[in-house]
Scaffold this motif. Structure first.
Motif, PDB file in Angstrom:
ATOM      1  N   ALA A   1       0.958  -1.147   0.066  1.00 25.50           N
ATOM      2  CA  ALA A   1       0.239  -0.077  -0.082  1.00 25.50           C
ATOM      3  C   ALA A   1       0.863   1.456   0.339  1.00 25.50           C
ATOM      4  N   LEU A   2       2.093   1.298   0.537  1.00 28.62           N
ATOM      5  CA  LEU A   2       2.520   2.369   0.533  1.00 28.62           C
ATOM      6  C   LEU A   2       3.386   2.664  -0.871  1.00 28.62           C
ATOM      7  N   HIS A   3       4.054   0.910  -1.239  1.00 31.18           N
ATOM      8  CA  HIS A   3       4.498   1.502  -2.518  1.00 31.18           C
ATOM      9  C   HIS A   3       3.671   2.118  -3.333  1.00 31.18           C
ATOM     10  N   ALA A   4       2.521   1.278  -3.505  1.00 31.35           N
ATOM     11  CA  ALA A   4       1.150   2.003  -4.295  1.00 31.35           C
ATOM     12  C   ALA A   4       0.863   3.414  -4.417  1.00 31.35           C
ATOM     13  N   ALA A   5       1.352   4.196  -3.201  1.00 34.95           N
ATOM     14  CA  ALA A   5       0.718   5.697  -2.589  1.00 34.95           C
ATOM     15  C   ALA A   5       1.956   6.324  -3.126  1.00 34.95           C
ATOM     16  N   GLY A   6       2.834   5.650  -4.213  1.00 31.03           N
ATOM     17  CA  GLY A   6       3.884   6.707  -3.915  1.00 31.03           C
ATOM     18  C   GLY A   6       5.007   6.888  -3.183  1.00 31.03           C
ATOM     19  N   HIS A   7       5.279   5.824  -2.420  1.00 30.98           N
ATOM     20  CA  HIS A   7       6.194   6.057  -1.286  1.00 30.98           C
ATOM     21  C   HIS A   7       7.068   5.383  -1.088  1.00 30.98           C
ATOM     22  N   GLY A   8       8.281   6.141  -1.127  1.00 33.75           N
ATOM     23  CA  GLY A   8       9.982   5.850  -1.486  1.00 33.75           C
ATOM     24  C   GLY A   8       9.818   3.869  -0.546  1.00 33.75           C
ATOM     25  N   ILE A   9      10.486   2.644  -0.937  1.00 34.99           N
ATOM     26  CA  ILE A   9      10.496   2.225   0.203  1.00 34.99           C
ATOM     27  C   ILE A   9      11.756   1.756  -0.376  1.00 34.99           C
ATOM     28  N   GLY A  10      12.719   2.060   1.094  1.00 36.83           N
ATOM     29  CA  GLY A  10      14.205   1.295   1.159  1.00 36.83           C
ATOM     30  C   GLY A  10      14.171   0.516   2.358  1.00 36.83           C
ATOM     31  N   VAL A  11      15.620  -0.149   1.509  1.00 33.28           N
ATOM     32  CA  VAL A  11      15.892  -1.505   2.961  1.00 33.28           C
ATOM     33  C   VAL A  11      16.475  -0.793   3.908  1.00 33.28           C
ATOM     34  N   HIS A  12      16.176  -1.423   4.893  1.00 33.94           N
ATOM     35  CA  HIS A  12      16.643  -1.508   6.418  1.00 33.94           C
ATOM     36  C   HIS A  12      16.797  -2.850   7.276  1.00 33.94           C
ATOM     37  N   GLY A  13      17.903  -3.991   6.259  1.00 32.02           N
ATOM     38  CA  GLY A  13      18.165  -4.803   6.854  1.00 32.02           C
ATOM     39  C   GLY A  13      17.291  -5.535   6.752  1.00 32.02           C
ATOM     40  N   HIS A  14      17.412  -6.916   7.444  1.00 32.99           N
ATOM     41  CA  HIS A  14      16.598  -8.250   7.032  1.00 32.99           C
ATOM     42  C   HIS A  14      15.377  -7.922   8.357  1.00 32.99           C
ATOM     43  N   ARG A  15      16.610  -8.500   9.600  1.00 39.46           N
ATOM     44  CA  ARG A  15      16.133  -9.109  10.992  1.00 39.46           C
ATOM     45  C   ARG A  15      16.712  -7.775  12.219  1.00 39.46           C
ATOM     46  N   HIS A  16      17.085  -6.751  11.210  1.00 37.85           N
ATOM     47  CA  HIS A  16      17.620  -4.901  12.245  1.00 37.85           C
ATOM     48  C   HIS A  16      18.250  -5.282  13.605  1.00 37.85           C
ATOM     49  N   LEU A  17      19.512  -6.195  12.796  1.00 37.42           N
ATOM     50  CA  LEU A  17      19.867  -6.395  13.102  1.00 37.42           C
ATOM     51  C   LEU A  17      21.479  -4.847  13.849  1.00 37.42           C
ATOM     52  N   ASP A  18      22.453  -5.439  14.750  1.00 35.55           N
ATOM     53  CA  ASP A  18      22.860  -4.385  14.887  1.00 35.55           C
ATOM     54  C   ASP A  18      24.459  -4.192  14.178  1.00 35.55           C
ATOM     55  N   PHE A  19      24.651  -3.278  12.910  1.00 34.28           N
ATOM     56  CA  PHE A  19      25.941  -3.761  12.395  1.00 34.28           C
ATOM     57  C   PHE A  19      27.304  -3.942  12.815  1.00 34.28           C
ATOM     58  N   ASP A  20      26.737  -2.731  14.006  1.00 28.55           N
ATOM     59  CA  ASP A  20      28.732  -3.450  14.733  1.00 28.55           C
ATOM     60  C   ASP A  20      28.912  -4.335  15.594  1.00 28.55           C
ATOM     61  N   ARG A  21      27.721  -5.420  15.372  1.00 24.89           N
ATOM     62  CA  ARG A  21      27.773  -6.332  16.008  1.00 24.89           C
ATOM     63  C   ARG A  21      28.667  -8.223  14.930  1.00 24.89           C
ATOM     64  N   LEU A  22      28.574  -7.354  13.640  1.00 22.68           N
ATOM     65  CA  LEU A  22      28.818  -8.098  12.239  1.00 22.68           C
ATOM     66  C   LEU A  22      29.484  -7.888  11.739  1.00 22.68           C
TER      67      LEU A  22
ATOM     68  N   VAL B   1       7.111  -6.581  -3.521  1.00 23.54           N
ATOM     69  CA  VAL B   1       6.623  -5.190  -4.252  1.00 23.54           C
ATOM     70  C   VAL B   1       6.620  -4.613  -5.881  1.00 23.54           C
ATOM     71  N   GLY B   2       8.069  -6.316  -5.539  1.00 26.29           N
ATOM     72  CA  GLY B   2       7.525  -6.461  -7.862  1.00 26.29           C
ATOM     73  C   GLY B   2       9.138  -5.898  -7.506  1.00 26.29           C
ATOM     74  N   GLU B   3       9.323  -4.795  -7.147  1.00 25.35           N
ATOM     75  CA  GLU B   3      10.927  -4.144  -7.770  1.00 25.35           C
ATOM     76  C   GLU B   3      12.048  -4.458  -6.252  1.00 25.35           C
ATOM     77  N   ALA B   4      13.117  -3.800  -7.233  1.00 23.20           N
ATOM     78  CA  ALA B   4      14.568  -3.542  -6.011  1.00 23.20           C
ATOM     79  C   ALA B   4      13.538  -1.640  -4.668  1.00 23.20           C
ATOM     80  N   PRO B   5      14.312  -2.176  -3.522  1.00 25.19           N
ATOM     81  CA  PRO B   5      13.722  -1.001  -3.013  1.00 25.19           C
ATOM     82  C   PRO B   5      14.815   0.247  -3.407  1.00 25.19           C
TER      83      PRO B   5
END
Length: 141
Positions: free
Chosen positions: A80-101, A121-125
């Motif tokens: 719905a957000l995507h269809a309304a024209g909002h941008g959809i960005g990737v925020h990781g997969h499980r919201h892990l702390d990158f300082d630990r990876l 959404v059928g396309e890349a973020p």
């Protein structure tokens, strides 16, 4: 620079839809404390919908950053957000702390998140943001 409608400036409204993932990423044992899974889920179940409606009323688009697991669990919201024209960005997969990876783990985390959003959404973020922490040494865009 000349902005549309003679505006004096511009801004970007970005919103994270994390659900309960920060609680679980911090300590997976938290799942025992939040068995109802209500902690953190008001956002994707109610708050994001209400905010999206407000933004629609105001004629404002935002950029929403979504972990892949949230996209998988709440595909109707993300679509719905995507269809309304909002941008959809990737925020990781499980919201892990990158300082630990490691860098390889960070890249894998983002790749999994990207794949989930693409399935929904059928396309890349459009864009990415680390869930928490900073990229490891050696990361280059």
């Amino acid at each position: 620079m000349i902005w549309p409608h003679q505006a004096a400036c511009a801004f970007v409204l970005s919103i994270d839809v994390d659900a309960d993932l920060p609680l679980l990423a911090e300590d997976p044992a938290n799942v025992e404390r939040i068995k109802s899974r209500s902690a953190g889920n008001y956002g994707p179940e109610h708050g994001a919908w209400r905010l999206a409606a407000l933004l629609a009323d105001l004629g404002v688009l935002a950029h929403w950053f979504v972990p892949g697991e949230v996209a998988d669990r709440y595909p109707d919201l993300v679509r719905a957000l995507h269809a309304a024209g909002h941008g959809i960005g990737v925020h990781g997969h499980r919201h892990l702390d990158f300082d630990r990876l490691t860098l390889a783990e960070q890249v894998a985390e983002m790749g999994s998140g990207r794949a989930a959003i693409e399935r929904v959404v059928g396309e890349a973020p459009s864009g990415l943001r680390t869930p928490a922490g900073e990229w490891a040494a050696g990361f280059a865009v």
